[in-house]
Design a protein around this motif. Structure first.
Motif, PDB file in Angstrom:
ATOM      1  N   ARG A  93       1.606  27.216  -5.957  1.00 28.13           N
ATOM      2  CA  ARG A  93       0.302  26.549  -6.034  1.00 28.13           C
ATOM      3  C   ARG A  93       0.068  25.673  -4.805  1.00 28.13           C
ATOM      4  NH1 ARG A  93       0.912  24.044 -11.820  1.00 28.13           N
ATOM      5  NH2 ARG A  93       3.065  24.361 -11.256  1.00 28.13           N
ATOM      6  N   PHE A  94       1.091  24.944  -4.373  1.00 31.06           N
ATOM      7  CA  PHE A  94       0.941  24.087  -3.203  1.00 31.06           C
ATOM      8  C   PHE A  94       0.786  24.914  -1.933  1.00 31.06           C
ATOM      9  CE2 PHE A  94       2.787  19.705  -4.549  1.00 31.06           C
ATOM     10  CZ  PHE A  94       1.881  19.650  -5.583  1.00 31.06           C
ATOM     11  N   ALA A  95       1.522  26.004  -1.826  1.00 28.96           N
ATOM     12  CA  ALA A  95       1.401  26.871  -0.650  1.00 28.96           C
ATOM     13  C   ALA A  95      -0.015  27.424  -0.541  1.00 28.96           C
ATOM     14  CB  ALA A  95       2.420  27.998  -0.722  1.00 28.96           C
ATOM     15  N   ALA A  96      -0.616  27.750  -1.690  1.00 30.09           N
ATOM     16  CA  ALA A  96      -1.987  28.262  -1.692  1.00 30.09           C
ATOM     17  C   ALA A  96      -2.971  27.211  -1.190  1.00 30.09           C
ATOM     18  CB  ALA A  96      -2.376  28.729  -3.094  1.00 30.09           C
ATOM     19  N   LEU A  97      -2.636  25.946  -1.348  1.00 27.07           N
ATOM     20  CA  LEU A  97      -3.483  24.855  -0.861  1.00 27.07           C
ATOM     21  C   LEU A  97      -3.182  24.490   0.592  1.00 27.07           C
ATOM     22  CD1 LEU A  97      -3.263  22.522  -3.997  1.00 27.07           C
ATOM     23  CD2 LEU A  97      -5.228  23.893  -3.283  1.00 27.07           C
ATOM     24  N   GLY A  98      -2.174  25.136   1.154  1.00 32.87           N
ATOM     25  CA  GLY A  98      -1.803  24.855   2.533  1.00 32.87           C
ATOM     26  C   GLY A  98      -0.892  23.653   2.685  1.00 32.87           C
ATOM     27  N   TRP A  99      -0.274  23.221   1.596  1.00 31.15           N
ATOM     28  CA  TRP A  99       0.608  22.060   1.640  1.00 31.15           C
ATOM     29  C   TRP A  99       2.020  22.515   1.958  1.00 31.15           C
ATOM     30  CZ3 TRP A  99      -1.114  19.168  -3.411  1.00 31.15           C
ATOM     31  CH2 TRP A  99      -2.423  18.707  -3.235  1.00 31.15           C
ATOM     32  N   ALA A 100       2.594  21.986   2.991  1.00 30.26           N
ATOM     33  CA  ALA A 100       3.936  22.353   3.417  1.00 30.26           C
ATOM     34  C   ALA A 100       4.982  21.542   2.650  1.00 30.26           C
ATOM     35  CB  ALA A 100       4.097  22.112   4.909  1.00 30.26           C
ATOM     36  N   ARG A 101       6.127  22.164   2.433  1.00 32.03           N
ATOM     37  CA  ARG A 101       7.214  21.516   1.703  1.00 32.03           C
ATOM     38  C   ARG A 101       7.637  20.207   2.373  1.00 32.03           C
ATOM     39  NH1 ARG A 101      12.464  20.554   1.367  1.00 32.03           N
ATOM     40  NH2 ARG A 101      13.530  20.839  -0.622  1.00 32.03           N
TER      41      ARG A 101
ATOM     42  N   THR B 289       0.839  -1.187   0.000  1.00 29.19           N
ATOM     43  CA  THR B 289       0.000   0.000   0.000  1.00 29.19           C
ATOM     44  C   THR B 289       0.876   1.240   0.000  1.00 29.19           C
ATOM     45  OG1 THR B 289      -1.662  -1.169   1.259  1.00 29.19           O
ATOM     46  CG2 THR B 289      -1.849   1.219   1.197  1.00 29.19           C
ATOM     47  N   PRO B 290       0.751   2.076  -1.033  1.00 27.79           N
ATOM     48  CA  PRO B 290       1.559   3.292  -1.071  1.00 27.79           C
ATOM     49  C   PRO B 290       0.979   4.348  -0.149  1.00 27.79           C
ATOM     50  CG  PRO B 290       0.089   3.263  -2.919  1.00 27.79           C
ATOM     51  CD  PRO B 290      -0.112   1.951  -2.179  1.00 27.79           C
ATOM     52  N   PRO B 291       1.806   5.326   0.231  1.00 25.75           N
ATOM     53  CA  PRO B 291       1.271   6.438   1.014  1.00 25.75           C
ATOM     54  C   PRO B 291       0.252   7.231   0.213  1.00 25.75           C
ATOM     55  CG  PRO B 291       3.561   6.833   0.407  1.00 25.75           C
ATOM     56  CD  PRO B 291       3.219   5.451  -0.048  1.00 25.75           C
TER      57      PRO B 291
ATOM     58  N   GLU C 288       8.252  14.282   2.425  1.00 25.58           N
ATOM     59  CA  GLU C 288       8.034  12.965   3.032  1.00 25.58           C
ATOM     60  C   GLU C 288       7.185  12.078   2.122  1.00 25.58           C
ATOM     61  OE1 GLU C 288       6.520  13.761   6.954  1.00 25.58           O
ATOM     62  OE2 GLU C 288       8.349  14.833   7.503  1.00 25.58           O
ATOM     63  N   LEU C 289       6.170  12.656   1.502  1.00 20.00           N
ATOM     64  CA  LEU C 289       5.343  11.908   0.559  1.00 20.00           C
ATOM     65  C   LEU C 289       6.180  11.452  -0.636  1.00 20.00           C
ATOM     66  CD1 LEU C 289       2.617  10.851  -0.450  1.00 20.00           C
ATOM     67  CD2 LEU C 289       2.214  13.122  -1.411  1.00 20.00           C
ATOM     68  N   HIS C 290       6.995  12.354  -1.161  1.00 19.72           N
ATOM     69  CA  HIS C 290       7.871  12.034  -2.299  1.00 19.72           C
ATOM     70  C   HIS C 290       8.783  10.858  -1.953  1.00 19.72           C
ATOM     71  CE1 HIS C 290      10.204  12.891  -5.939  1.00 19.72           C
ATOM     72  NE2 HIS C 290      11.294  12.784  -5.205  1.00 19.72           N
TER      73      HIS C 290
ATOM     74  N   GLN D 127       8.900   7.202  -3.641  1.00 21.92           N
ATOM     75  CA  GLN D 127      10.137   6.643  -4.181  1.00 21.92           C
ATOM     76  C   GLN D 127      10.337   5.218  -3.676  1.00 21.92           C
ATOM     77  OE1 GLN D 127      12.890   9.657  -2.745  1.00 21.92           O
ATOM     78  NE2 GLN D 127      13.434  10.167  -4.854  1.00 21.92           N
ATOM     79  N   GLU D 128      10.149   5.025  -2.394  1.00 22.77           N
ATOM     80  CA  GLU D 128      10.343   3.708  -1.796  1.00 22.77           C
ATOM     81  C   GLU D 128       9.313   2.701  -2.329  1.00 22.77           C
ATOM     82  OE1 GLU D 128      10.402   1.485   2.550  1.00 22.77           O
ATOM     83  OE2 GLU D 128      10.238   3.656   2.470  1.00 22.77           O
TER      84      GLU D 128
END
Length: 88
Positions: A50-58, A4-6, A63-65, A69-70
């Motif tokens: 665009r991600f900052a506007a959605l409230g997504w933190a770097r 199961t991927p994240p 961590e998702l990336h 990858q894994e």
């Protein structure tokens, strides 16, 4: 074996099950290669505003990336396919 991927990103692929998306083993190998060679910083620089506007933190995206990858690396090395399914 079921892994199961994240999260599984939406993408066009060379294999599309009915009402779903996914990668066959060859397409999965390409996705794993892209994730393992793409610079997260370069990707982030393209989508930062665009991600900052959605409230997504770097850090959350990093961590998702790494999780993707894994996951894709393990699935590709095992010769598996990946199917994305959404239940709403």
């Amino acid at each position: 074996m079921l892994m199961t991927p994240p999260s599984v990103p939406s993408a066009r692929s060379n294999w599309s099950p009915d009402k779903g998306q996914g990668w066959n083993p060859a397409g999965l190998l390409q996705a794993a290669h892209l994730l393992s060679t793409a610079s997260f910083d370069d990707l982030w620089n393209v989508v930062d505003a665009r991600f900052a506007a959605l409230g997504w933190a770097r850090q959350e995206r990093l961590e998702l990336h790494r999780g993707l990858q894994e996951f894709y690396g393990q699935a590709a090395s095992a010769g598996h396919a990946v199917v994305k399914a959404v239940w709403a």
